[in-house]
Design a protein around this motif. Structure first.
Motif, PDB file in Angstrom:
ATOM      1  N   ALA A 235       0.836  -1.207   0.000  1.00  0.00           N
ATOM      2  CA  ALA A 235       0.000   0.000   0.000  1.00  0.00           C
ATOM      3  C   ALA A 235       0.869   1.255   0.000  1.00  0.00           C
ATOM      4  N   GLY A 236       2.038   1.175  -0.646  1.00  0.00           N
ATOM      5  CA  GLY A 236       2.959   2.322  -0.631  1.00  0.00           C
ATOM      6  C   GLY A 236       3.520   2.488   0.773  1.00  0.00           C
ATOM      7  N   SER A 237       3.796   3.720   1.164  1.00  0.00           N
ATOM      8  CA  SER A 237       4.326   3.970   2.521  1.00  0.00           C
ATOM      9  C   SER A 237       3.327   3.438   3.537  1.00  0.00           C
ATOM     10  N   PHE A 238       3.788   2.580   4.423  1.00  0.00           N
ATOM     11  CA  PHE A 238       2.855   2.028   5.411  1.00  0.00           C
ATOM     12  C   PHE A 238       2.616   3.024   6.543  1.00  0.00           C
ATOM     13  N   PHE A 239       3.661   3.837   6.842  1.00  0.00           N
ATOM     14  CA  PHE A 239       3.562   4.840   7.913  1.00  0.00           C
ATOM     15  C   PHE A 239       3.737   6.228   7.317  1.00  0.00           C
ATOM     16  N   LYS A 240       3.255   7.235   8.060  1.00  0.00           N
ATOM     17  CA  LYS A 240       3.536   8.619   7.675  1.00  0.00           C
ATOM     18  C   LYS A 240       4.945   8.959   8.139  1.00  0.00           C
ATOM     19  N   ASN A 241       5.539   9.948   7.522  1.00  0.00           N
ATOM     20  CA  ASN A 241       6.808  10.431   8.053  1.00  0.00           C
ATOM     21  C   ASN A 241       6.508  11.210   9.336  1.00  0.00           C
ATOM     22  N   VAL A 292       9.422  -6.396   5.169  1.00  0.00           N
ATOM     23  CA  VAL A 292       9.816  -4.996   4.975  1.00  0.00           C
ATOM     24  C   VAL A 292      10.586  -4.963   3.649  1.00  0.00           C
ATOM     25  N   HIS A 293      10.160  -4.105   2.733  1.00  0.00           N
ATOM     26  CA  HIS A 293      10.743  -4.090   1.380  1.00  0.00           C
ATOM     27  C   HIS A 293      12.244  -3.749   1.432  1.00  0.00           C
ATOM     28  N   GLN A 294      13.019  -4.461   0.638  1.00  0.00           N
ATOM     29  CA  GLN A 294      14.479  -4.255   0.634  1.00  0.00           C
ATOM     30  C   GLN A 294      14.880  -2.902   0.058  1.00  0.00           C
ATOM     31  N   ASN A 305       2.089 -14.882   0.013  1.00  0.00           N
ATOM     32  CA  ASN A 305       0.770 -15.241   0.556  1.00  0.00           C
ATOM     33  C   ASN A 305       0.544 -14.790   1.991  1.00  0.00           C
ATOM     34  N   ALA A 306       0.916 -13.577   2.284  1.00  0.00           N
ATOM     35  CA  ALA A 306       0.766 -13.068   3.652  1.00  0.00           C
ATOM     36  C   ALA A 306      -0.704 -12.982   4.026  1.00  0.00           C
ATOM     37  N   SER A 307      -0.982 -13.238   5.303  1.00  0.00           N
ATOM     38  CA  SER A 307      -2.321 -12.942   5.809  1.00  0.00           C
ATOM     39  C   SER A 307      -2.286 -11.494   6.284  1.00  0.00           C
ATOM     40  N   ALA A 308      -3.479 -10.927   6.479  1.00  0.00           N
ATOM     41  CA  ALA A 308      -3.525  -9.559   6.998  1.00  0.00           C
ATOM     42  C   ALA A 308      -2.877  -9.503   8.372  1.00  0.00           C
ATOM     43  N   ALA A 309      -3.031 -10.596   9.158  1.00  0.00           N
ATOM     44  CA  ALA A 309      -2.430 -10.614  10.494  1.00  0.00           C
ATOM     45  C   ALA A 309      -0.902 -10.551  10.398  1.00  0.00           C
ATOM     46  N   ASP A 310      -0.320 -11.228   9.396  1.00  0.00           N
ATOM     47  CA  ASP A 310       1.141 -11.131   9.206  1.00  0.00           C
ATOM     48  C   ASP A 310       1.542  -9.668   8.985  1.00  0.00           C
ATOM     49  N   ILE A 311       0.807  -9.011   8.108  1.00  0.00           N
ATOM     50  CA  ILE A 311       1.161  -7.622   7.763  1.00  0.00           C
ATOM     51  C   ILE A 311       0.971  -6.721   8.986  1.00  0.00           C
ATOM     52  N   ALA A 315       3.836  -4.678  11.021  1.00  0.00           N
ATOM     53  CA  ALA A 315       3.723  -3.227  11.232  1.00  0.00           C
ATOM     54  C   ALA A 315       3.919  -2.893  12.707  1.00  0.00           C
ATOM     55  N   GLU A 316       3.322  -3.693  13.589  1.00  0.00           N
ATOM     56  CA  GLU A 316       3.486  -3.469  15.033  1.00  0.00           C
ATOM     57  C   GLU A 316       4.944  -3.662  15.429  1.00  0.00           C
ATOM     58  N   PHE A 317       5.560  -4.692  14.867  1.00  0.00           N
ATOM     59  CA  PHE A 317       6.966  -4.987  15.159  1.00  0.00           C
ATOM     60  C   PHE A 317       7.845  -3.782  14.779  1.00  0.00           C
ATOM     61  N   VAL A 318       7.587  -3.254  13.587  1.00  0.00           N
ATOM     62  CA  VAL A 318       8.363  -2.104  13.097  1.00  0.00           C
ATOM     63  C   VAL A 318       8.142  -0.909  14.029  1.00  0.00           C
ATOM     64  N   ARG A 319       6.882  -0.691  14.377  1.00  0.00           N
ATOM     65  CA  ARG A 319       6.534   0.457  15.203  1.00  0.00           C
ATOM     66  C   ARG A 319       7.242   0.372  16.569  1.00  0.00           C
ATOM     67  N   ILE A 320       7.191  -0.812  17.165  1.00  0.00           N
ATOM     68  CA  ILE A 320       7.772  -0.990  18.502  1.00  0.00           C
ATOM     69  C   ILE A 320       9.303  -0.876  18.444  1.00  0.00           C
TER      70      ILE A 320
END
Ligand code: FAD
Ligand code: EPU
Length: 354
Positions: A235-241, A292-294, A305-311, A315-320
């Motif tokens: 979905a493009g940038s997952f987070f805002k700057n 996370v895109h290289q 084949n990611a599930s939405a829960a994987d994504i 995202a939570e992992f990245v955020r934390i």
């Protein structure tokens, strides 16, 4: 068929998540309005939710949708030429990039920096789409919408839309009934290149700087950096700057003198979330089929084949992880549908701190 039941939304979101919706309404033309309003009323009387959908390029469906999805497919472009400008009246279901391309092909310049942004025209005002020094608000005259509660057709001037970085009045609770039907854009005939980035890119190529050369350079850069959702759902940038105060920016710059940072007019400082994520060593990190895109750490992809829960968990992992390392909070740009409670935060946290 105009109305479908229990349909898959897989083809209607760029993460390619196979969520289903109980009811799906293809809103193709304004003659369907009274029927649409009747369906909205019926769905709400059963306490079921209503979601307005464009091309699904900024949405993550974590579960099946129990309500009504209205897919906005209204079409039509009117271009009114005057002595000094062009006025474009564009229906909400038109593809944004095709509009930009149509304009450039016909000598109507100005939108070139916003080339290749996925999605439809009606979604462009929602987060005030932006790239390479331009934003939707720079060209917007007004936005037409229907209030799904009252059935009224209303109009907001650009100033009333309260556009800001990845934000507008349409994200507020008061506008949750607003279904955008049309936007009006104004492009001056007298063209001026409006991005240092684009200028330097076209200068590098040694070509004369025109809207066309900028358009080509932007398309090239985006194709190099951003994953094609057809290949890897995203979905493009997952987070805002994130935007931080000067004190926080100064602290970070002391520790990381090379950190990209962009002072804002109000004295705050915008940071590059992609840089923070990369510095936290998260490029290529996977959870299940999500990664996370290289090439661009701000983009999370459906790699396998990611599930939405994987994504969502990634995202939570990245955020934390970013919060732990830099004490900076990342806010999602992507809209979550039904994602609360999907993640086992304890597991994610243990994993981060292991
Ligand atoms: P959807 O994802 O369908 O919906 C997004 C939001 O808008 C939802 O809240 C939805 O309810 C609402 N909405 C949609 N249509 C209407 C309507 N007619 N009336 C009321 N509400 C509506 N964004 C940028 O700003 N800059 C970029 O450079 C950029 N690059 C991207 C690159 C890639 C590869 C991808 C996949 C996405 C990128 N995005 C970017 C994000 C996305 O393209 C934009 O947010 C776009 O405007 C979403 O359009 P959509 O039609 O897919 O909207
Ligand atoms: N960077 C890294 N590592 C990365 C990614 C970026 O170090 O993995 C650094 C870059 O080197 C650069 C800085 O971060 O110094 C900014 O990167 P980039 O120019 O790629 O832009 P961005 O901030 O990641 C923003 C928008 C994009 C938009 C581009 C171009 C947001 C949240 N994202 O990305 O919008 O296309 O600028 O203007 O504002 C979107 O919203 O979906 C989107 C793609």
């Amino acid at each position: 068929m105009m109305i479908e039941t229990n349909s898959s939304l897989k083809a209607f979101n760029t993460f390619s998540i196979d969520a289903k919706t109980k009811t799906l309404f293809h809103f193709k033309n304004m003659t369907q309005l009274s029927e649409l309003l009747t369906v909205v009323k019926a769905v709400r009387s059963e306490n079921r939710p209503v979601l307005i959908l464009g091309a699904g390029s900024n949405i993550l469906f974590c579960e099946d949708f129990s309500g009504l999805v209205i897919r906005v497919e209204l079409t039509g472009v009117d271009i009114i030429a005057s002595e000094n400008s062009y006025l474009l009246q564009v229906a909400a279901g038109e593809n944004w990039h095709q509009l930009v391309t149509h304009c450039i092909d016909n000598g109507i310049d100005g939108l070139e920096n916003l080339a290749l942004i996925p999605g439809v025209v009606g979604a462009a005002p929602i987060q005030n789409i932006g790239a390479y020094g331009s934003e939707f608000k720079d060209f917007c005259e007004s936005v037409d919408y229907i209030d799904l509660q009252t059935g009224e057709c209303l109009n907001l001037s650009a100033a009333q839309c309260l556009f800001a970085y990845r934000d507008s009045i349409f994200k507020s609770k008061t506008m949750e009934n607003a279904l955008i039907t049309k936007v009006t854009l104004k492009l001056p005939r007298k063209w001026q290149a409006n991005s240092r980035y684009a200028l330097s890119k076209s200068a590098e190529s040694g070509l004369e700087i025109t809207a066309q050369t900028i358009y080509d350079a932007i398309c090239q850069t985006r194709n190099d950096k951003l994953p094609d959702p057809e290949q890897y759902g995203n979905a493009g940038s997952f987070f805002k700057n994130p935007v931080v105060n000067q004190k926080k920016a100064a602290q970070l710059l002391k520790a990381y003198p090379k950190m990209p940072h962009y002072p804002q007019a109000d004295g705050q400082v915008k940071l590059a979330a992609g840089w923070l994520i990369e510095q936290a060593n998260l490029k290529g990190k996977t959870i299940g089929g999500a990664a996370v895109h290289q090439q661009q750490a701000l983009v999370l992809i459906n790699q396998n084949n990611a599930s939405a829960a994987d994504i969502f968990q990634l995202a939570e992992f990245v955020r934390i992880t970013v919060k732990d390392k830099f004490k900076v909070s990342l806010e999602p740009e992507v809209r979550f549908i039904g994602c609360q409670g999907e993640t086992n935060l304890t597991e994610v946290l243990n994993d981060v701190r292991a």
